[in-house]
Design a protein around this motif. Structure first.
Motif, PDB file in Angstrom:
ATOM      1  N   LEU A 305       0.831  -1.206   0.000  1.00  0.00           N
ATOM      2  CA  LEU A 305       0.000   0.000   0.000  1.00  0.00           C
ATOM      3  C   LEU A 305       0.864   1.254   0.000  1.00  0.00           C
ATOM      4  CD1 LEU A 305      -2.966   1.147   0.340  1.00  0.00           C
ATOM      5  CD2 LEU A 305      -2.491   1.210   2.789  1.00  0.00           C
ATOM      6  N   VAL A 306       0.446   2.232  -0.802  1.00  0.00           N
ATOM      7  CA  VAL A 306       1.003   3.585  -0.781  1.00  0.00           C
ATOM      8  C   VAL A 306      -0.174   4.547  -0.754  1.00  0.00           C
ATOM      9  CG1 VAL A 306       2.298   5.335  -2.068  1.00  0.00           C
ATOM     10  CG2 VAL A 306       3.119   2.972  -2.012  1.00  0.00           C
ATOM     11  N   ILE A 307      -0.070   5.591   0.058  1.00  0.00           N
ATOM     12  CA  ILE A 307      -1.145   6.572   0.152  1.00  0.00           C
ATOM     13  C   ILE A 307      -0.753   7.828  -0.616  1.00  0.00           C
ATOM     14  CG2 ILE A 307      -2.391   8.108   1.727  1.00  0.00           C
ATOM     15  CD1 ILE A 307      -2.393   5.845   3.751  1.00  0.00           C
ATOM     16  N   ALA A 308      -1.637   8.244  -1.531  1.00  0.00           N
ATOM     17  CA  ALA A 308      -1.442   9.474  -2.298  1.00  0.00           C
ATOM     18  C   ALA A 308      -2.357  10.550  -1.716  1.00  0.00           C
ATOM     19  CB  ALA A 308      -1.763   9.244  -3.774  1.00  0.00           C
ATOM     20  N   LEU A 309      -1.764  11.527  -1.045  1.00  0.00           N
ATOM     21  CA  LEU A 309      -2.532  12.608  -0.432  1.00  0.00           C
ATOM     22  C   LEU A 309      -2.703  13.695  -1.493  1.00  0.00           C
ATOM     23  CD1 LEU A 309      -3.839  13.184   2.278  1.00  0.00           C
ATOM     24  CD2 LEU A 309      -1.715  14.245   3.035  1.00  0.00           C
ATOM     25  N   ASN A 310      -3.823  13.622  -2.221  1.00  0.00           N
ATOM     26  CA  ASN A 310      -4.055  14.447  -3.402  1.00  0.00           C
ATOM     27  C   ASN A 310      -4.681  15.804  -3.029  1.00  0.00           C
ATOM     28  OD1 ASN A 310      -4.091  14.991  -6.176  1.00  0.00           O
ATOM     29  ND2 ASN A 310      -6.157  14.158  -6.404  1.00  0.00           N
ATOM     30  N   LYS A 311      -4.655  16.711  -3.994  1.00  0.00           N
ATOM     31  CA  LYS A 311      -5.188  18.080  -3.831  1.00  0.00           C
ATOM     32  C   LYS A 311      -4.419  18.838  -2.748  1.00  0.00           C
ATOM     33  CE  LYS A 311      -9.781  16.418  -5.250  1.00  0.00           C
ATOM     34  NZ  LYS A 311     -11.236  16.451  -5.025  1.00  0.00           N
ATOM     35  N   TRP A 312      -3.127  18.525  -2.645  1.00  0.00           N
ATOM     36  CA  TRP A 312      -2.285  19.137  -1.623  1.00  0.00           C
ATOM     37  C   TRP A 312      -2.162  20.639  -1.822  1.00  0.00           C
ATOM     38  CZ3 TRP A 312      -1.229  17.678   2.934  1.00  0.00           C
ATOM     39  CH2 TRP A 312      -0.093  18.096   3.646  1.00  0.00           C
ATOM     40  N   SER A 331      -3.025   5.267  14.744  1.00  0.00           N
ATOM     41  CA  SER A 331      -4.015   4.714  15.679  1.00  0.00           C
ATOM     42  C   SER A 331      -4.930   3.671  15.046  1.00  0.00           C
ATOM     43  CB  SER A 331      -4.873   5.845  16.268  1.00  0.00           C
ATOM     44  OG  SER A 331      -5.580   6.519  15.236  1.00  0.00           O
ATOM     45  N   SER A 332      -5.162   3.775  13.747  1.00  0.00           N
ATOM     46  CA  SER A 332      -6.185   2.925  13.127  1.00  0.00           C
ATOM     47  C   SER A 332      -5.647   1.947  12.101  1.00  0.00           C
ATOM     48  CB  SER A 332      -7.252   3.797  12.453  1.00  0.00           C
ATOM     49  OG  SER A 332      -7.839   4.683  13.382  1.00  0.00           O
ATOM     50  N   LEU A 333      -4.357   2.027  11.771  1.00  0.00           N
ATOM     51  CA  LEU A 333      -3.810   1.151  10.746  1.00  0.00           C
ATOM     52  C   LEU A 333      -2.448   0.621  11.188  1.00  0.00           C
ATOM     53  CD1 LEU A 333      -5.125   0.399   8.014  1.00  0.00           C
ATOM     54  CD2 LEU A 333      -3.536   1.974   6.922  1.00  0.00           C
ATOM     55  N   ALA A 334      -2.413   0.144  12.433  1.00  0.00           N
ATOM     56  CA  ALA A 334      -1.145  -0.314  13.013  1.00  0.00           C
ATOM     57  C   ALA A 334      -0.550  -1.486  12.251  1.00  0.00           C
ATOM     58  CB  ALA A 334      -1.370  -0.700  14.479  1.00  0.00           C
ATOM     59  N   GLN A 335      -1.418  -2.295  11.600  1.00  0.00           N
ATOM     60  CA  GLN A 335      -0.918  -3.467  10.883  1.00  0.00           C
ATOM     61  C   GLN A 335      -0.155  -3.083   9.619  1.00  0.00           C
ATOM     62  OE1 GLN A 335      -3.992  -2.424  11.305  1.00  0.00           O
ATOM     63  NE2 GLN A 335      -5.483  -3.382   9.949  1.00  0.00           N
ATOM     64  N   LEU A 336      -0.209  -1.810   9.221  1.00  0.00           N
ATOM     65  CA  LEU A 336       0.569  -1.313   8.087  1.00  0.00           C
ATOM     66  C   LEU A 336       1.457  -0.159   8.543  1.00  0.00           C
ATOM     67  CD1 LEU A 336      -2.091  -1.409   5.207  1.00  0.00           C
ATOM     68  CD2 LEU A 336      -0.055  -2.829   5.412  1.00  0.00           C
ATOM     69  N   LYS A 337       2.057  -0.342   9.696  1.00  0.00           N
ATOM     70  CA  LYS A 337       2.865   0.706  10.300  1.00  0.00           C
ATOM     71  C   LYS A 337       3.961   1.174   9.354  1.00  0.00           C
ATOM     72  CE  LYS A 337       5.433   1.682  14.562  1.00  0.00           C
ATOM     73  NZ  LYS A 337       5.912   1.117  15.837  1.00  0.00           N
ATOM     74  N   GLY A 338       4.059   2.510   9.185  1.00  0.00           N
ATOM     75  CA  GLY A 338       5.102   3.082   8.345  1.00  0.00           C
ATOM     76  C   GLY A 338       4.753   3.196   6.883  1.00  0.00           C
ATOM     77  N   VAL A 339       3.471   3.030   6.524  1.00  0.00           N
ATOM     78  CA  VAL A 339       3.072   3.127   5.120  1.00  0.00           C
ATOM     79  C   VAL A 339       3.472   4.499   4.567  1.00  0.00           C
ATOM     80  CG1 VAL A 339       0.732   3.918   5.687  1.00  0.00           C
ATOM     81  CG2 VAL A 339       1.169   2.828   3.493  1.00  0.00           C
ATOM     82  N   GLU A 340       3.997   4.536   3.338  1.00  0.00           N
ATOM     83  CA  GLU A 340       4.446   5.795   2.749  1.00  0.00           C
ATOM     84  C   GLU A 340       3.262   6.658   2.336  1.00  0.00           C
ATOM     85  OE1 GLU A 340       7.925   6.436   0.399  1.00  0.00           O
ATOM     86  OE2 GLU A 340       8.354   4.276   0.372  1.00  0.00           O
ATOM     87  N   GLU A 353       5.679  13.064  -9.394  1.00  0.00           N
ATOM     88  CA  GLU A 353       6.917  12.346  -9.713  1.00  0.00           C
ATOM     89  C   GLU A 353       7.435  11.534  -8.517  1.00  0.00           C
ATOM     90  OE1 GLU A 353       8.236  16.053  -7.674  1.00  0.00           O
ATOM     91  OE2 GLU A 353       6.717  15.576  -9.186  1.00  0.00           O
ATOM     92  N   LYS A 354       6.947  11.826  -7.307  1.00  0.00           N
ATOM     93  CA  LYS A 354       7.376  11.075  -6.115  1.00  0.00           C
ATOM     94  C   LYS A 354       6.599   9.776  -5.934  1.00  0.00           C
ATOM     95  CE  LYS A 354       6.345  14.544  -3.486  1.00  0.00           C
ATOM     96  NZ  LYS A 354       6.134  15.401  -2.292  1.00  0.00           N
ATOM     97  N   LEU A 355       5.481   9.635  -6.671  1.00  0.00           N
ATOM     98  CA  LEU A 355       4.592   8.493  -6.422  1.00  0.00           C
ATOM     99  C   LEU A 355       5.205   7.177  -6.872  1.00  0.00           C
ATOM    100  CD1 LEU A 355       1.886   7.409  -5.435  1.00  0.00           C
ATOM    101  CD2 LEU A 355       0.973   7.828  -7.738  1.00  0.00           C
ATOM    102  N   MET A 356       5.663   7.075  -8.119  1.00  0.00           N
ATOM    103  CA  MET A 356       6.158   5.795  -8.615  1.00  0.00           C
ATOM    104  C   MET A 356       7.401   5.305  -7.866  1.00  0.00           C
ATOM    105  SD  MET A 356       4.082   4.379 -10.528  1.00  0.00           S
ATOM    106  CE  MET A 356       5.180   2.995 -10.804  1.00  0.00           C
ATOM    107  N   PRO A 357       8.355   6.180  -7.482  1.00  0.00           N
ATOM    108  CA  PRO A 357       9.449   5.682  -6.634  1.00  0.00           C
ATOM    109  C   PRO A 357       8.938   5.082  -5.321  1.00  0.00           C
ATOM    110  CG  PRO A 357      10.082   7.760  -7.612  1.00  0.00           C
ATOM    111  CD  PRO A 357       8.640   7.550  -7.965  1.00  0.00           C
ATOM    112  N   ALA A 358       7.905   5.698  -4.718  1.00  0.00           N
ATOM    113  CA  ALA A 358       7.334   5.147  -3.483  1.00  0.00           C
ATOM    114  C   ALA A 358       6.660   3.803  -3.755  1.00  0.00           C
ATOM    115  CB  ALA A 358       6.330   6.134  -2.885  1.00  0.00           C
TER     116      ALA A 358
END
Length: 460
Positions: A305-312, A331-340, A353-358
């Motif tokens: 999983l990678v999270i794209a925080l859009n409309k920044w 607090s709510s996604l501990a099973q994916l701790k450290g997700v980018e 341009e940062k998305l595909m490297p992540a």
């Protein structure tokens, strides 16, 4: 040409589902096909003839074959003829799925048919069905003793573990003729498979258009413009990519019509076929409960999983917005701790341009195998720092850990009464594994085998 010759005529790889009666073969068949074809009932022996249907498994078209239950019987009886039909299916199969019932445990028939399958010279994938929840997954470990490799715990009824099974099937399928020629001629790479998911109007289609450099998808301020899961292809700096844009996923209570229900089903199917899920959030709204549901679904299906925080670009207080998302993930996604989390604007292209490297980093971690030596050196240190707890007044003795598979990384711990290991200690081990081997944001499976490691005495 008779009906029984259909598999050969189809030109598709054949996947046969075998097992004794009432282990859930037909339920699994329906789940993999994506619709109800085979009749399912608690009465054993409902399926008497082979049923065949095309199915899409991890991007590959296959012919799926549901067979009658394997039973020891005289050849001239009904059950004998049913078994003969199943044997024919195995002879024609490229891959066999041997299904056992994790809920009721192994039987003498399971062991007998496992011996038969080991002599069949076909790739066999061991499937422990009816393995709902943690208890079911633990029960599935009993199937190791069949000698057919690592069992894949699934619940055909609820869809749990099916994505992992699809990945295993895809790994055993013969290469498509065209793909084999390309790889021989040019060393062509398989594309990285991505699915873009999120709530309606988060900017998924705009992101896809920006990634591929053309107006592939219709976009606009109206939510719900994308109705189907649409695949596109492009290349990044590291190779080919197959990306699927999906319909926005709303809360189930808000799904108003059959068309939207079908769109969401297509989105879930795209998630299961993907290797990496890009969850697109509207940064002006933050991380909401439906976003977390989608992230948990990706984790449950074992996807990176990678999270794209859009409309920044529309966010005024960016530090506060980033902190809110970080707190919600912690607090709510501990099973994916450290997700980018990648901040970006799909509309302007800023930060994309940062998305595909992540994505590539997440895929590398998800696909990584750790050697047994390094894994057990870490394991011994973890046990030395915090010894396993007492359970019923007796200390659990954990002996050995292996990593039988990646995609997602899967650990199997052996030890006396290992299956009784409390949740808190399991979490301690998982967090330690993430930190030691740099695995942030990757779903990790932990399986426990409450039998002694056969090599333990030799090692000591």
């Amino acid at each position: 040409m008779g009906e029984r010759d259909a598999p050969a005529a189809s030109g598709l790889p054949v996947v046969a589902i075998l097992g004794r009666p009432n282990v859930g073969k037909s339920s699994l068949f329906n789940r993999l096909v994506g619709r109800r074809i085979a009749i399912v009932d608690d009465v054993p022996g409902v399926t008497r003839d082979r049923k065949e249907a095309p199915a899409r498994i991890a991007g590959r078209e296959v012919l799926l074959v549901d067979t009658a239950g394997l039973e020891e019987a005289a050849p001239d009886t009904l059950f004998g003829r049913m078994r003969a039909s199943s044997e024919v299916a195995l002879e024609r199969a490229d891959v066999a799925l041997f299904v056992v019932d994790a809920r009721s445990g192994l039987t003498a028939a399971d062991r007998a048919f496992a011996n038969w399958l080991r002599r069949a010279r076909r790739p066999v994938i061991l499937v422990a069905n009816k393995a709902e929840g943690r208890a079911g997954a633990a029960n599935a470990m009993e199937a190791y003793e069949l000698g057919l490799g690592d069992p894949i715990a699934v619940s055909a009824e609820h869809g749990e573990g099916v994505a992992t099974l699809m990945e295993a099937i895809a790994e055993h399928l013969p290469a498509p003729p065209d793909e084999a020629k390309e790889e021989d001629a040019e060393g062509a790479e398989k594309p990285l498979r991505i699915a873009i998911l999120g709530r309606p109007n988060a900017g998924k289609s705009t992101l896809l258009n920006t990634l591929i450099g053309e107006e592939r998808m219709i976009t606009g301020p109206e939510p719900g413009l994308t109705r189907d899961a649409i695949a596109s292809h492009f290349r990044d700096a590291e190779g080919p990519v197959r990306v699927v844009d999906t319909a926005g996923m709303r809360k189930r209570a808000r799904i108003a019509d059959r068309l939207e229900e079908m769109s969401v089903a297509a989105s879930i199917a795209a998630l299961r076929e993907a290797e990496v899920v890009v969850l697109v959030l509207d940064a002006t709204l933050g991380l909401e409960e439906q976003d977390l549901r989608i992230a948990r679904l990706a984790e449950r299906e074992g996807r990176a999983l990678v999270i794209a925080l859009n409309k920044w670009d529309a966010v005024e207080d960016r530090a506060a917005a980033r902190a809110r998302v970080g707190d919600a993930l912690e607090s709510s996604l501990a099973q994916l701790k450290g997700v980018e989390v990648v901040t970006m604007s799909a509309a302007t292209g800023a930060g994309v341009e940062k998305l595909m490297p992540a994505v590539r980093r997440a895929h590398e971690r998800w696909n990584r195998r750790i050697g047994t030596g390094a894994l057990n050196r870490w394991f011994e240190q973890a046990l030395a720092r915090h010894a396993p707890p007492l359970v019923d007044g007796r200390r659990l003795k954990l002996r050995y850990v292996t990593m039988p598979k990646a995609r997602p990384p899967t650990l199997v711990i052996f030890g006396t009464r290992a299956e009784l290991l409390p949740f808190e200690y399991r979490r301690y081990l998982l967090n330690g594994f993430r930190a030691e081997f740099d695995m942030p944001g990757v779903p990790i499976r932990l399986q426990l085998r409450g039998t002694e490691n056969p090599y333990a005495e030799k090692e000591e």
